[in-house]
Write a protein that holds these residues in place. Structure first.
Motif, short mmCIF file in Angstrom:
data_model
loop_
_atom_site.label_atom_id
_atom_site.label_comp_id
_atom_site.label_asym_id
_atom_site.label_seq_id
_atom_site.Cartn_x
_atom_site.Cartn_y
_atom_site.Cartn_z
N ILE A 137 0.89 -1.37 -0.50
CA ILE A 137 0.51 -0.03 0.07
C ILE A 137 0.94 0.29 -0.39
CG2 ILE A 137 -1.31 1.42 1.18
CD1 ILE A 137 -2.97 -1.38 2.81
N TYR A 138 2.06 1.27 0.46
CA TYR A 138 3.02 2.35 0.70
C TYR A 138 3.68 2.42 -0.66
CZ TYR A 138 2.23 3.30 6.10
OH TYR A 138 1.37 2.88 7.26
N VAL A 139 3.76 1.41 -1.06
CA VAL A 139 4.82 1.34 -2.59
C VAL A 139 3.60 2.46 -3.88
CG1 VAL A 139 5.31 0.19 -4.01
CG2 VAL A 139 6.37 -0.19 -1.95
N LEU A 140 2.36 1.68 -3.68
CA LEU A 140 1.51 2.38 -4.47
C LEU A 140 1.28 3.73 -3.90
CD1 LEU A 140 -0.86 -0.87 -4.94
CD2 LEU A 140 0.26 -0.36 -6.11
N LEU A 141 0.84 4.39 -2.78
CA LEU A 141 0.84 6.03 -2.86
C LEU A 141 2.06 6.55 -3.03
CD1 LEU A 141 -0.75 5.77 1.29
CD2 LEU A 141 -1.97 6.42 -1.10
N ALA A 142 3.39 5.89 -3.17
CA ALA A 142 4.48 6.65 -3.35
C ALA A 142 4.08 6.97 -4.99
CB ALA A 142 5.61 6.45 -2.61
N LEU A 143 4.26 5.75 -5.32
CA LEU A 143 3.67 5.96 -6.56
C LEU A 143 2.95 6.69 -7.83
CD1 LEU A 143 4.10 1.85 -7.74
CD2 LEU A 143 6.05 3.89 -8.20
N ALA A 144 2.04 6.57 -7.11
CA ALA A 144 0.75 7.51 -6.85
C ALA A 144 1.16 8.95 -6.69
CB ALA A 144 -0.57 7.46 -6.28
N VAL A 145 1.70 9.33 -6.12
CA VAL A 145 2.41 10.63 -5.69
C VAL A 145 3.59 10.99 -6.78
CG1 VAL A 145 3.29 11.79 -3.98
CG2 VAL A 145 1.90 10.63 -3.10
N MET A 146 4.42 10.48 -7.02
CA MET A 146 5.09 10.53 -8.15
C MET A 146 4.49 11.06 -9.32
SD MET A 146 8.51 8.37 -7.36
CE MET A 146 7.91 6.60 -7.48
#
Length: 171
Positions: free
Chosen positions: A18-27
């Motif tokens: 979930i954190y990785v997906l959130l980081a990718l979405a923010v980037m």
């Protein structure tokens, strides 16, 4: 392994994903909002490098993707990205760079020589080209294929990230 440890491990893995997906979405979101809006005729405008050569973006991007790297000598992030872009150029990558508001041609040429850069450098001394292209962030990397923008990103990018983007643009 008992059930509690397995359950805990599974929960950590799920939270990590979930954190990785959130980081990718923010980037992706940051790139989306900071991307330049290049005019339709941007690739038809020939630009002159500090080496005196004229570079035609449409022609350079016809056979293989072209990386346009917009940077500045005063940009702190560019200090980390520029060597990777130059390495790409050194290894035969199709690269043109635009130095934004980095002084006159002589000053920029001295800086380029000091850093031993081989990539072609176009001087956007007063920022007119970057303003026309609506590039407001350095570094900005634009990948052009057949005179069309296929990818843009801003901020630090690794050598392998650039190679992957160039490969993807050529597929």
């Amino acid at each position: 392994m008992d059930n509690r440890k397995f359950s805990k491990l599974r929960r950590w893995a799920r939270e990590g994903i979930i954190y990785v997906l959130l980081a990718l979405a923010v980037m992706w979101g940051v790139d989306y909002f900071r991307q330049p809006t290049l005019p339709a005729s941007f690739s038809a405008t020939p630009v002159q490098g500090i080496d005196g050569k004229t570079y035609d973006i449409a022609a350079l991007s016809q056979d293989r993707p072209l990386l346009i790297y917009v940077w500045a000598t005063w940009c702190s992030i560019c200090r980390y990205t520029t060597p990777s872009v130059d390495k790409l150029a050194h290894k035969g990558g199709n690269v043109v760079s635009i130095a934004m508001r980095s002084g006159d041609d002589a000053k920029l040429a001295r800086w380029v020589d000091k850093k031993q850069l081989i990539m072609p450098v176009i001087n956007d001394a007063n920022g007119a080209l970057s303003q026309e292209w609506q590039v407001s962030v350095t570094p900005t990397l634009v990948i052009v294929s057949k005179a069309e923008v296929v990818s843009t990103t801003t901020g630090w990018t690794s050598y392998w990230g650039m190679k992957l983007r160039m490969w993807w643009a050529g597929v």
